[in-house]
Design a protein around this motif. Structure first.
Motif, PDB file in Angstrom:
ATOM      1  N   PRO A 209       8.057  -3.473  -3.497  1.00  0.00           N
ATOM      2  CA  PRO A 209       7.092  -2.493  -3.986  1.00  0.00           C
ATOM      3  C   PRO A 209       5.947  -3.204  -4.691  1.00  0.00           C
ATOM      4  CG  PRO A 209       8.955  -2.601  -5.480  1.00  0.00           C
ATOM      5  CD  PRO A 209       9.293  -3.488  -4.305  1.00  0.00           C
ATOM      6  N   ASP A 210       4.862  -2.516  -4.922  1.00  0.00           N
ATOM      7  CA  ASP A 210       3.726  -3.113  -5.630  1.00  0.00           C
ATOM      8  C   ASP A 210       4.144  -3.644  -6.995  1.00  0.00           C
ATOM      9  OD1 ASP A 210       2.384  -1.836  -3.439  1.00  0.00           O
ATOM     10  OD2 ASP A 210       0.547  -1.840  -4.627  1.00  0.00           O
TER      11      ASP A 210
ATOM     12  N   ASP B  48       3.068   1.086  -9.099  1.00  0.00           N
ATOM     13  CA  ASP B  48       3.498   1.694  -7.842  1.00  0.00           C
ATOM     14  C   ASP B  48       2.643   2.901  -7.470  1.00  0.00           C
ATOM     15  OD1 ASP B  48       5.437  -0.148  -7.180  1.00  0.00           O
ATOM     16  OD2 ASP B  48       7.078   0.963  -8.121  1.00  0.00           O
ATOM     17  N   ARG B  49       2.146   3.618  -8.472  1.00  0.00           N
ATOM     18  CA  ARG B  49       1.259   4.750  -8.198  1.00  0.00           C
ATOM     19  C   ARG B  49      -0.048   4.265  -7.562  1.00  0.00           C
ATOM     20  NH1 ARG B  49       1.465   6.717 -14.275  1.00  0.00           N
ATOM     21  NH2 ARG B  49       1.482   4.432 -14.402  1.00  0.00           N
TER      22      ARG B  49
ATOM     23  N   GLU C 127       0.611   3.671  -3.919  1.00  0.00           N
ATOM     24  CA  GLU C 127       0.577   4.905  -3.132  1.00  0.00           C
ATOM     25  C   GLU C 127      -0.861   5.350  -2.885  1.00  0.00           C
ATOM     26  OE1 GLU C 127       2.990   6.452  -1.522  1.00  0.00           O
ATOM     27  OE2 GLU C 127       4.242   4.757  -2.166  1.00  0.00           O
ATOM     28  N   ARG C 128      -1.717   5.129  -3.847  1.00  0.00           N
ATOM     29  CA  ARG C 128      -3.140   5.463  -3.655  1.00  0.00           C
ATOM     30  C   ARG C 128      -3.729   4.607  -2.526  1.00  0.00           C
ATOM     31  NH1 ARG C 128      -7.646   7.246  -7.463  1.00  0.00           N
ATOM     32  NH2 ARG C 128      -9.565   6.377  -6.585  1.00  0.00           N
TER      33      ARG C 128
ATOM     34  N   TRP D  85      -2.132   3.332   0.024  1.00  0.00           N
ATOM     35  CA  TRP D  85      -1.631   3.880   1.296  1.00  0.00           C
ATOM     36  C   TRP D  85      -2.425   5.133   1.678  1.00  0.00           C
ATOM     37  CZ3 TRP D  85       1.157   1.522   4.760  1.00  0.00           C
ATOM     38  CH2 TRP D  85       2.139   0.596   4.413  1.00  0.00           C
ATOM     39  N   ALA D  86      -2.598   6.020   0.699  1.00  0.00           N
ATOM     40  CA  ALA D  86      -3.283   7.290   0.969  1.00  0.00           C
ATOM     41  C   ALA D  86      -4.730   7.074   1.418  1.00  0.00           C
ATOM     42  CB  ALA D  86      -3.243   8.171  -0.276  1.00  0.00           C
TER      43      ALA D  86
ATOM     44  N   TYR E  82      -3.889  -0.005   2.986  1.00  0.00           N
ATOM     45  CA  TYR E  82      -2.745  -0.771   3.462  1.00  0.00           C
ATOM     46  C   TYR E  82      -2.569  -0.512   4.957  1.00  0.00           C
ATOM     47  CZ  TYR E  82      -0.452  -2.367  -0.887  1.00  0.00           C
ATOM     48  OH  TYR E  82      -0.131  -3.011  -2.043  1.00  0.00           O
TER      49      TYR E  82
ATOM     50  N   ARG F 151       6.063   0.001   5.598  1.00  0.00           N
ATOM     51  CA  ARG F 151       6.595   0.200   4.258  1.00  0.00           C
ATOM     52  C   ARG F 151       7.769  -0.761   4.034  1.00  0.00           C
ATOM     53  NH1 ARG F 151       4.632   4.268   0.444  1.00  0.00           N
ATOM     54  NH2 ARG F 151       3.270   5.662   1.632  1.00  0.00           N
TER      55      ARG F 151
ATOM     56  N   TYR G 282      -2.753   4.896 -13.076  1.00  0.00           N
ATOM     57  CA  TYR G 282      -2.412   4.109 -11.901  1.00  0.00           C
ATOM     58  C   TYR G 282      -1.917   2.684 -12.171  1.00  0.00           C
ATOM     59  CZ  TYR G 282      -4.611   7.703  -9.000  1.00  0.00           C
ATOM     60  OH  TYR G 282      -4.924   8.880  -8.366  1.00  0.00           O
TER      61      TYR G 282
END
Length: 253
Positions: A141-142, A198-199, A202-203, A205-206, A210, A214, A245
């Protein structure tokens, strides 16, 4: 002996690129019956002759008063990185805590680099951006990988971190021993600052920044442009959204 199949054959590694790789390779080794050196060879195969691979050799003993030896201080980042440190032709950068092994065409760009600040404008992170490089992560994970977030934080001088100096014994590539001082842009523990990124991942990815897989899915390798990441994290910080974030506060501190 049969050469292991390249598990990253379909990964979106750009030939000729400069790639900083963070990794957890246990699953890769088990599923592909590989050794750690096979993973390095597989990544280098995808990068090609014009490509460059960076591996983190982070070792935190210097902070505790243990001498750093440029020639022999091992990586604390796992077997892959320690093999990378010893890879033929590998160049090591000079910070005693946050050093890197650099293999490939652009290794000379990092040779002799002795950045005083771990994440600053003279660091390998800044050079990676100058070379329009990328960051790859395998099965992590990040929160457990993306150290470059702290480069952005230092470049923008965020208020929840500060420069802290560490002085200790340093043995250079020629075997000369001196006392040296280096710095790290550390989080403000007294204020209860806890890294929480980690938030932010996800940003990314959104936003479609990236590309790839996963963690624990298919190759497990995702990749992002270092400059794209910098720009997005900078936007978050300038918008006053860092606590949303990049960090959280320990209310008990």
């Amino acid at each position: 002996m049969t050469t292991p199949k390249n598990p990253f054959a379909k990964a979106s590694i750009k030939p000729g690129s400069t790639l900083l790789l963070h990794s957890s390779i246990t699953r890769t080794l088990q599923q592909n019956r590989m050794k750690p050196e096979d993973v390095i060879s597989a990544i280098l195969e995808k990068l090609g002759r014009e490509g460059t691979l960076l591996l983190p050799l982070f070792n935190f003993d210097f902070n505790e008063g243990v001498p750093f030896d440029y020639r022999s201080t091992p990586s604390h980042m796992g077997a892959l990185t320690e093999i990378g440190r010893k890879w033929p032709g590998a160049v090591r950068t000079g910070h005693p805590v946050y050093s890197f092994a650099v293999i490939g065409r652009n290794a000379s760009e990092f040779e002799g680099m002795d950045n005083k600040s771990a994440y600053g404008p003279d660091s390998p992170f800044a050079k990676l951006r100058e070379l329009e490089g990328e960051i790859g992560v395998i099965d992590l994970p990040d929160q457990q990988s993306m150290t470059i977030y702290h480069h952005v934080e230092e470049m923008l001088e965020v208020p929840y971190r500060f420069h802290k100096d560490f002085t200790g014994t340093y043995v250079d590539r020629e075997g000369m021993t001196t006392e040296r001082t280096y710095s790290i842009y550390v989080r403000d523990l007294d204020a209860g600052v806890k890294t929480s990124v980690d938030r932010m991942g996800e940003r990314l990815w959104a936003k479609g920044l990236y590309r790839g897989d996963r963690p624990k899915e298919d190759s497990g390798l995702r990749i992002i442009s270092a400059n794209d990441l910098f720009d997005e994290v900078e936007a978050v910080i300038r918008a006053g959204e860092a606590e949303q974030y990049l960090f959280e506060l320990d209310k008990c501190a």
